[in-house]
Design a protein around this motif. Structure first.
Motif, PDB file in Angstrom:
ATOM      1  N   UNK A  23       6.183   2.791   8.261  1.00 32.89           N
ATOM      2  CA  UNK A  23       4.930   2.566   7.540  1.00 32.89           C
ATOM      3  C   UNK A  23       4.524   1.096   7.542  1.00 32.89           C
ATOM      4  N   UNK A  24       5.496   0.186   7.714  1.00 33.83           N
ATOM      5  CA  UNK A  24       5.137  -1.232   7.705  1.00 33.83           C
ATOM      6  C   UNK A  24       4.847  -1.735   9.116  1.00 33.83           C
ATOM      7  N   UNK A  25       4.905  -0.825  10.123  1.00 32.05           N
ATOM      8  CA  UNK A  25       4.751  -1.247  11.509  1.00 32.05           C
ATOM      9  C   UNK A  25       3.451  -2.023  11.774  1.00 32.05           C
ATOM     10  N   UNK A  26       2.288  -1.551  11.261  1.00 34.61           N
ATOM     11  CA  UNK A  26       1.068  -2.324  11.542  1.00 34.61           C
ATOM     12  C   UNK A  26       1.163  -3.762  11.033  1.00 34.61           C
ATOM     13  N   UNK A  27       1.786  -3.947   9.865  1.00 31.93           N
ATOM     14  CA  UNK A  27       1.947  -5.294   9.322  1.00 31.93           C
ATOM     15  C   UNK A  27       2.870  -6.132  10.184  1.00 31.93           C
ATOM     16  N   UNK A  46       0.817  -1.216   0.000  1.00 33.35           N
ATOM     17  CA  UNK A  46       0.000   0.000   0.000  1.00 33.35           C
ATOM     18  C   UNK A  46       0.846   1.259   0.000  1.00 33.35           C
ATOM     19  N   UNK A  47       2.143   1.097   0.359  1.00 32.21           N
ATOM     20  CA  UNK A  47       2.989   2.260   0.554  1.00 32.21           C
ATOM     21  C   UNK A  47       3.239   2.987  -0.755  1.00 32.21           C
ATOM     22  N   UNK A  48       3.287   4.306  -0.657  1.00 37.39           N
ATOM     23  CA  UNK A  48       3.520   5.134  -1.831  1.00 37.39           C
ATOM     24  C   UNK A  48       5.030   5.241  -2.081  1.00 37.39           C
ATOM     25  N   UNK A  49       5.469   4.756  -3.236  1.00 38.52           N
ATOM     26  CA  UNK A  49       6.906   4.721  -3.519  1.00 38.52           C
ATOM     27  C   UNK A  49       7.542   6.097  -3.603  1.00 38.52           C
TER      28      UNK A  49
END
Lengths: 298, 273
Positions: A217-221, A190-193
């Motif tokens: 940004x990947x912390x919730x995952x 989902x992250x915006x490159x």
């Protein structure tokens, strides 16, 4: 509400009440009873024929003796602590192995992603037991891993891996890896490159951009994946009993042996209740993480 | 995330990662064709372990029990799980809704040893003889929760007004469900059934607690055999099971991909007209 709607709610509700909630009530009740040489092997048994006096005497015989016993015998708290330790270490190991895979999947060309996803999910559909069993032939003393390491000359004598905690860690990382990869991949995809590009334009090195942008940004995952590994690993039975040795003590194995080998139902029930209490905290934290995620997406 | 550069680092992680995931199973498959009984020494190609497996009555009986339990429990779980999902998503507030949703989610995170112990003590308390029926009841209970989660995620994404339109046009609630809701949620119902079926075929712990002496399932059989060490018959059995799952999953995903492609084509045609 008409009858049909009531029926729709009532049937699954009643099913779960009878086959999920009541069985737990029974576990709780038996954990407060005493072991006895009888069939079933516990006492007291509720006798309805005596009326109120029977019920009162029944309740007066229930006590916390088994829980006291669990604190007195070191086997049990050693088992709880070592389950916590094994689950924690293997969760961290799974994260270290799984994160680069999830990251590479999110970075891969988009036409490859469905195939990669399927390759991650496929082992999940394959029997858990078989996947654990596959490691028995690899990790044994004369197994393929030792043969390979001897052949390349890295070791001179075969290593003992099977029937130690090392084998348990490998087994947990292997079987739960998809649970770690999928949520991290979902968060990274989902992250915006352009965020990464912006960070690099602003003078970040690629590595510090990774730590400052991608990781947060990947912390919730990462959190979701870690709980999805930690929670089932804590009560794991198959992996410690096939890959672990006599020194690997995990609470799931202790419960199993207490019930099947010692036939001590009250103690087995008390072990189950304590395991459940231990699990409540990580489960609640997991649900809070999920709820926060949903709120952020809305 | 944008595609950017696909570095050597990413390529290495993918290669090592998938090697780690697939090599153990590949080795298992290769060694199932080994002539020797010693599973760590290669002694030439042979299919004799498959022959011995097919003559092993105990394994065939266990496979039959497993299949029966799987079919019954997954079908029941799909019906109950779909009902539960529909009740949770479409029924609004009702008394005891909180407890209901708790009971749907709890089995997903419950350690199997606890679920197994609780169900066994329950079956003994009500005096139900342990056998195929008790295993199927136990499996239905935990897999209906998985089905309900899968179906719920589909139900929340689809437009409620379609159902309301059907009701306005004179459908009975049941007709509206059958001709509008069910076709839309069907893919989720099917994957819920498949998930429930796989979970049931796979389960060792809960089946061990709830099975009787006359009803051994395949995982129980495999577990008691491999406790003594690696055996070539089990390798052969594992290979057959891995083969069935691989063919099943790949063909299911190809089918769904083709369906979504066709769906896209239809949409484009409709736009052009």
């Amino acid at each position: 509400m008409d009858l049909r709607r009531k029926f729709l709610i009532f049937v699954p509700y009643a099913w779960l009440l009878v086959l999920f909630l009541i069985p737990f009530g029974i576990v709780l009740k038996i954990s407060l009873s005493d072991t006895a040489l009888a069939i079933p092997p516990y006492t007291p048994k509720l006798d309805w024929s005596d009326g109120w006096s029977g019920i009162i005497s029944y309740f007066s015989q229930l006590d916390f003796e088994n829980y006291v016993f669990l604190t007195e015998d070191s086997l049990y708290y050693v088992a709880y602590l070592s389950s916590l330790k094994i689950a924690t270490i293997s969760t961290i190991a799974t994260l270290i192995v799984g994160y680069p895979i999830a990251y590479a999947m999110a970075k891969s060309p988009s036409h490859l992603r469905p195939t990669l996803m399927m390759l991650v999910i496929l082992p999940f559909w394959t029997s858990f037991l078989i996947r654990v069993y596959a490691w028995m032939g690899i990790l044994s003393q004369e197994g393929l891993l030792n043969q390979f390491l001897l052949w390349i000359g890295l070791i001179a004598t075969p290593l003992t891996i099977l029937n130690t905690n090392w084998a348990v860690y490998i087994g947990i990382v292997y079987t739960y890896l998809p649970f770690m990869i999928l949520p991290i991949y979902a968060a990274l995809e989902k992250m915006d490159g352009s965020l990464m590009e912006a960070a690099e334009d602003l003078g970040c090195s690629a590595i510090s951009a990774f730590w400052l942008v991608t990781v947060p940004l990947s912390k919730p995952g990462v959190i979701a994946g870690s709980f999805l590994v930690f929670i089932p690993a804590l009560g794991e039975f198959v992996i410690p009993s096939l890959l672990g040795g006599s020194k690997t003590i995990m609470i799931g194995k202790v419960l199993w042996e207490e019930f099947f080998s010692n036939r001590d139902w009250p103690v087995a029930s008390a072990v189950a209740v304590i395991l459940l209490v231990l699990l409540i905290i990580p489960i609640m934290l997991f649900q809070r993480n999920e709820r926060k995620q949903r709120e952020m997406e809305q | 995330m944008n595609q950017g550069r696909f570095s050597w680092f990413n390529a290495t992680s993918l290669t090592l990662g998938f090697a780690f995931l697939y090599l153990p199973m590949l080795i298992l498959i290769i060694y199932s064709f080994n002539e020797s009984r010693l599973v760590t020494v290669w002694a030439g190609f042979s299919t004799k372990w498959y022959g011995e497996l097919l003559q092993n009555e105990a394994f065939l009986d266990a496979a039959w029990v497993t299949l029966k339990v799987g079919l019954w429990s997954s079908t029941l779980a799909t019906i109950l799980g779909t009902m539960a999902a529909y009740a949770m998503v479409r029924m609004g507030r009702f008394t005891g809704r909180g407890l209901f949703s708790g009971m749907i989610y709890a089995p997903l995170v419950m350690p199997e040893v606890i679920t197994g112990l609780a169900l066994l003590l329950f079956f003994i308390a009500i005096g139900l003889d342990r056998g195929v029926v008790t295993i199927a009841l136990a499996h239905t209970t935990f897999s209906m929760c998985y089905v309900s989660v899968v179906v719920t995620s589909r139900l929340v994404t689809f437009d409620k007004s379609l159902e309301e339109a059907a009701l306005d046009l004179g459908c009975t609630p049941f007709d509206a469900f059958r001709s509008v809701t069910l076709p839309i949620i069907m893919p989720a119902v099917v994957s819920g059934w498949l998930l429930a079926f796989t979970l049931s075929l796979d389960d060792l712990v809960i089946a061990s607690f709830t099975s009787g002496p006359s009803s051994t399932t395949l995982p129980i059989k495999i577990f008691s055999a491999v406790r003594l060490g690696v055996s070539p018959e089990i390798n052969a059995l594992s290979t057959i099971m891995i083969g069935i799952v691989t063919v099943g999953v790949i063909s299911a995903s190809l089918l769904s991909r083709r369906r979504s492609l066709r769906h896209k084509e239809d949409e484009q045609k409709a736009l052009r007209q």
